[in-house]
Write a protein that holds these residues in place. Structure first.
Motif, mmCIF file in Angstrom:
data_model
loop_
_atom_site.group_PDB
_atom_site.id
_atom_site.type_symbol
_atom_site.label_atom_id
_atom_site.label_comp_id
_atom_site.label_asym_id
_atom_site.label_seq_id
_atom_site.Cartn_x
_atom_site.Cartn_y
_atom_site.Cartn_z
ATOM 1 N N ASN A 1 3.227 -23.365 15.969
ATOM 2 C CA ASN A 1 3.060 -22.858 14.605
ATOM 3 C C ASN A 1 2.961 -23.980 13.573
ATOM 4 O OD1 ASN A 1 3.099 -20.145 15.362
ATOM 5 N ND2 ASN A 1 5.323 -20.192 15.547
ATOM 6 N N PRO B 1 10.985 -14.695 14.893
ATOM 7 C CA PRO B 1 11.232 -15.953 15.593
ATOM 8 C C PRO B 1 12.515 -15.872 16.404
ATOM 9 C CG PRO B 1 11.631 -16.186 13.230
ATOM 10 C CD PRO B 1 11.116 -14.807 13.448
ATOM 11 N N ASP B 2 12.533 -16.592 17.489
ATOM 12 C CA ASP B 2 13.744 -16.663 18.275
ATOM 13 C C ASP B 2 14.798 -17.422 17.455
ATOM 14 O OD1 ASP B 2 15.153 -16.797 20.968
ATOM 15 O OD2 ASP B 2 15.111 -18.895 20.349
ATOM 16 N N GLU C 1 14.531 -21.172 17.387
ATOM 17 C CA GLU C 1 13.385 -21.665 16.647
ATOM 18 C C GLU C 1 13.748 -21.768 15.158
ATOM 19 O OE1 GLU C 1 10.213 -19.051 17.628
ATOM 20 O OE2 GLU C 1 8.949 -19.818 16.029
ATOM 21 N N SER C 2 14.369 -20.698 14.694
ATOM 22 C CA SER C 2 14.689 -20.669 13.286
ATOM 23 C C SER C 2 15.784 -21.701 12.956
ATOM 24 C CB SER C 2 15.030 -19.225 12.942
ATOM 25 O OG SER C 2 16.158 -19.093 12.231
ATOM 26 N N ARG D 1 7.365 -23.358 20.295
ATOM 27 C CA ARG D 1 6.845 -22.406 19.302
ATOM 28 C C ARG D 1 6.715 -23.060 17.917
ATOM 29 N NH1 ARG D 1 9.694 -18.925 22.579
ATOM 30 N NH2 ARG D 1 11.542 -19.337 21.351
ATOM 31 N N GLN E 1 6.487 -10.306 14.021
ATOM 32 C CA GLN E 1 6.770 -11.502 14.821
ATOM 33 C C GLN E 1 8.110 -12.035 14.384
ATOM 34 O OE1 GLN E 1 3.757 -14.441 14.804
ATOM 35 N NE2 GLN E 1 2.481 -13.248 16.187
#
Ligand code: BG6
Length: 505
Positions: free
Chosen positions: A45, A421-422, A425-426, A41, A419
């Motif tokens: 992005n 973020p998981d 991901e963050s 992801r 949206q």
């Protein structure tokens, strides 16, 4: 205030446009379910540095197709094929041992070749070593990296990302910390507690400190109790071997729930930087008294219909006393929280899956509205992020009755094109942009284990038996009685939440 473009810029600047991520444990479950999808992801992005390469490393022999299958298996079926193919192009796999220098030297060669091919210059040969590994091999891998795989130029960074469990008690944790400390500095170490990457957990500080009407109420004058609950509707099926070594307290309470609690309870930080926040978290954790056995309730699930009991799992030792449910009451010995119970509750194989913080206010004083329900604020971490506060309101119409109603911020109703973020991901993004705020500092771990170690040892030494509860229920029958002792009021009577998916204690 930063937007995505600023974040992109910052990541690229920090890494000078070049990065190699080595994912140790690449053939394992965590990598497959969480780390690779999160990296995907970020890639999609455009949040990875311009020239990024991801190398999966594990002991298993995997051919390219097998590897690709593993890293793409958990991506949403709706992902654009071209983006997935482009992501796969930056990923490769190296098989090697975790305790042999030759394997790490081979890894070093692979990275070096890739850096040369990409024309990486000084300051671009950055490396992130991500350990999605069992703790038994953390140290070997960290040593292997330090001896053989460190970036050849001193303008580039070498960072290590570690996943819990960080030890099993105070002593083992301190041993692990001191062994790792000689290999990677605290500044280069990122200890993941993925709850700190969840959207609502990241919202606790802004919620508390950016609202003039919340902050003055957040203390023992107005708050009666705080409950932090993590419920899962599935058991430990397939993970029994791992789970039995740790139990629910070490698996999620000592880390995920305690970290959440420290954000709920800490004092206002002097700034928004990582160290200011972590200083306050440690300070409050040091005020928490070691948990007493009488403030602890443990349970273990048993079979219910076609659902197996914990002990029915072949990987679980016969007669294991490992708790799959626990409720523990923590007391903070400071001015703000003296006398307020913080109840941390977690369980596997319960009636539903949800994680929430429930703050119950004191009763209104005097007799004017003496009989009304208390106010309660719920921050729902998952599923479906929400904050809502129950408050009393005159029932509309020709009546002078009051009723419980709610001020409700349910994210999916309030925000368009939401949206979130998981967590992973963050957090990986934070590692790249050198932000430690949402990672656990070494002294936080020390403080956390001091709170839990005595009771964990007592449970084990005295072989205290967990109360049985049926798979798919609310936990041991004793639970309601247990929380009542601390003044918890169930607000269910006469109150229905308008949306079924939201409420329910
Ligand atoms: C992990 C635990 O750390 O957190 C698991 O080991 C637990 O047992 C999981 O299921 C919960 O995380 P999440 O993000 O699914 O709520």
């Amino acid at each position: 205030m930063s937007n995505v473009n600023d974040v992109r810029k910052k990541v690229n600047q920090q890494m000078n446009g070049g990065l190699t991520v080595v994912l140790f444990g690449a053939s394992g479950d965590l990598a497959k379910k969480k780390t690779f999808p999160a990296l995907f992801r970020l890639f999609k992005n455009k949040l990875l540095p311009t020239s990024t390469v991801i190398i999966g490393y594990a002991r298993s022999k995997l051919d390219h197709d097998g590897f690709v299958q593993r890293i793409t298996e958990n991506l949403s079926k709706e992902e654009d094929k071209k983006t997935v193919d482009d992501f796969v192009k930056i990923c490769s796999y190296v098989s090697g041992q975790y305790d042999q220098d030759e394997s790490f030297q081979h890894l070093q060669q692979v990275i070096g070749q890739s850096e040369d091919k990409r024309g990486m210059k000084q300051g671009q040969k950055n490396r992130i070593f991500y350990m999605a590994l069992p703790p038994s091999v953390f140290l070997d891998v960290a040593k292997g990296c330090r001896r053989n795989v460190i970036s050849p130029d001193d303008k580039s960074v070498n960072r290590v990302v570690i996943e819990k469990p960080f030890g099993k008690d105070l002593e083992s944790c301190n041993e692990l910390l001191s062994n790792l400390r000689v290999l990677f500095t605290e500044n280069d170490t990122y200890r993941i507690d993925h709850y700190l990457g969840k959207e609502m957990v990241k919202n606790i500080i802004p919620y508390r400190f950016s609202n003039a009407f919340i902050h003055p109420l957040w203390n023992n004058i107005h708050i009666d109790s705080v409950q932090i609950t993590l419920k899962e509707h599935f058991g430990t099926e397939g993970r029994g071997g791992y789970f039995d070594e740790f139990g629910i307290i070490r698996d999620v309470i000592q880390n995920h729930l305690l970290q959440t609690m420290s954000l709920v309870a800490m004092e206002r930080p002097i700034g928004r930087g990582a160290e200011a926040i972590r200083d306050e978290k440690v300070k409050v954790l040091r005020c928490v008294k070691p948990i007493k056995i009488e403030d602890t309730l443990i349970g273990q699930y048993v079979a219910n219909g076609d659902k197996p009991g914990y002990l029915d799992d072949d990987t679980v030792p016969k007669g294991s006393l490992c708790p799959t449910f626990a409720a523990m009451v923590l007391w903070i010995d400071n001015d703000r929280w003296d006398g307020v119970p913080f109840i941390l509750k977690a369980g596997k194989a319960l009636d539903k899956s949800k994680v929430e913080i429930r703050v119950q206010y004191k009763k209104v004083p005097g007799s004017l509205y003496g009989g009304v329900h208390r106010n309660e604020t719920v921050m729902r971490i998952q599923p479906s992020e929400a904050i809502y506060t129950k408050f009393n309101n005159k029932s509309p119409g020709l009546t002078d009755h009051t009723m419980v109603t709610e001020m409700n911020l349910t994210y999916k109703d309030r925000f368009e094109n939401l949206q979130i973020p998981d967590a992973y991901e963050s957090l990986i993004l934070d590692v790249m942009r050198s932000d430690h705020s949402n990672f656990v500092r070494d002294d936080e771990l020390d403080a956390a284990w001091r709170i839990f170690t005595p009771v964990l040892h007592q449970l084990e030494n005295e072989k205290i038996k967990p109360y049985p509860y049926k798979y798919g229920t609310r936990g041991p029958d004793k639970e309601s009685e247990f929380v009542k002792k601390y003044g918890i009021e169930q607000l269910m009577t006469g109150y229905t939440w308008p949306k079924q998916d939201v409420e329910q204690q």
